[in-house]
Enzyme design. Structure first.
Site, PDB file in Angstrom:
ATOM      1  N   CYS A   1      -1.947   4.850  -5.472  1.00  0.00           N
ATOM      2  CA  CYS A   1      -2.720   4.039  -4.529  1.00  0.00           C
ATOM      3  C   CYS A   1      -2.899   2.706  -5.225  1.00  0.00           C
ATOM      4  O   CYS A   1      -3.280   2.655  -6.405  1.00  0.00           O
ATOM      5  CB  CYS A   1      -4.070   4.678  -4.219  1.00  0.00           C
ATOM      6  SG  CYS A   1      -5.159   3.601  -3.267  1.00  0.00           S
TER       7      CYS A   1
ATOM      8  N   THR B   1       0.855  -1.177   0.000  1.00  0.00           N
ATOM      9  CA  THR B   1       0.000   0.000   0.000  1.00  0.00           C
ATOM     10  C   THR B   1       0.890   1.225   0.000  1.00  0.00           C
ATOM     11  O   THR B   1       1.921   1.239   0.683  1.00  0.00           O
ATOM     12  CB  THR B   1      -0.921   0.045   1.236  1.00  0.00           C
ATOM     13  OG1 THR B   1      -1.352   1.390   1.483  1.00  0.00           O
ATOM     14  CG2 THR B   1      -0.219  -0.446   2.484  1.00  0.00           C
TER      15      THR B   1
END
Length: 233
Positions: A196, A83
């Site tokens: 992202c 992430t």
């Protein structure tokens, strides 16, 4: 092949993509029935998201550091935080283990520089777009980073948490992201960093007039290359 340790679950939707890409890249490199040697520690994203919202980053870092220690104990030779946003606590994770952490922003910088570009637009969570932990790392790598305006940042962030992290992919949101990308290109962006790991579930190269840099794919592929770096024969 070295063993790749994945700190995932943030969200599991994109972590599943990491697993797929790791194995595809390994098969591409080695052929036949080869697949990636990897370990996954998947956290509960609901708990992490609450820590994010409340600004309790040190506690979030402790959760990920514990995951990193577990992966190292299980035999991981290198680690990935799957992430972008949680690279805010990358230092805590690195300090908890003796094996290397492959930083997602560094793999992104390498890909952008290899493409011969310097000025990029950054899409991601509000944390990633607005705080220095990620933008600063890109800048330190020689990139000029542009982000959407406040309305665009709010839109991008909302779609990530309210749709993509829940496995919801909407054509309307894709169109909205395209408009944000067009605005960044109009402002001078030579490429778009999909900062992202869930964004790759929504848009890709066909949605941008300039090159896009899918950070989850770049990260996973770099991990396989690192895991095979010392291989002979």
């Amino acid at each position: 092949m070295k063993t790749i340790g994945l700190i995932g679950g943030m969200s599991w939707e994109s972590t599943a993509e990491y697993y797929r890409i790791l194995n595809e890249r390994t098969r591409e490199r080695l052929g036949g029935l080869h697949s990636a040697r990897c370990l996954l520690y998947s956290v509960n994203f609901a708990e992490i998201e609450q820590l994010q919202v409340q600004g309790r980053w040190a506690e979030a870092g402790e959760v990920l550091a514990a995951a990193a220690r577990s992966l190292e104990s299980a035999g991981a030779d290198l680690l990935l935080i799957c992430t972008n946003t949680m690279h805010k606590v990358a230092d805590s994770v690195e300090a908890a283990v003796s094996v290397p952490l492959l930083h997602l922003a560094d793999t992104t910088v390498a890909a952008v520089r290899t493409a011969g570009l310097r000025r990029v637009g950054l899409l991601g969570t509000a944390f990633t777009m607005e705080q220095e932990f990620y933008r600063g790392r890109l800048a330190a790598g020689g990139l000029d980073v542009l982000v959407p305006d406040s309305e665009g940042r709010a839109l991008v962030h909302r779609v990530i948490y309210e749709e993509l992290c829940l496995g919801v992919v909407r054509d309307g949101s894709r169109a909205a992201y395209r408009r944000v990308v067009e605005d960044l290109v109009a402002a001078g962006a030579e490429g778009i960093v999909l900062g992202c790991t869930e964004i790759e579930l929504l848009i890709g190269p066909e949605d941008s007039p300039v090159p896009v840099f899918p950070t989850a794919r770049l990260h996973a592929e770099a991990a396989v290359d690192a895991a095979l770096a010392d291989r002979t024969g």
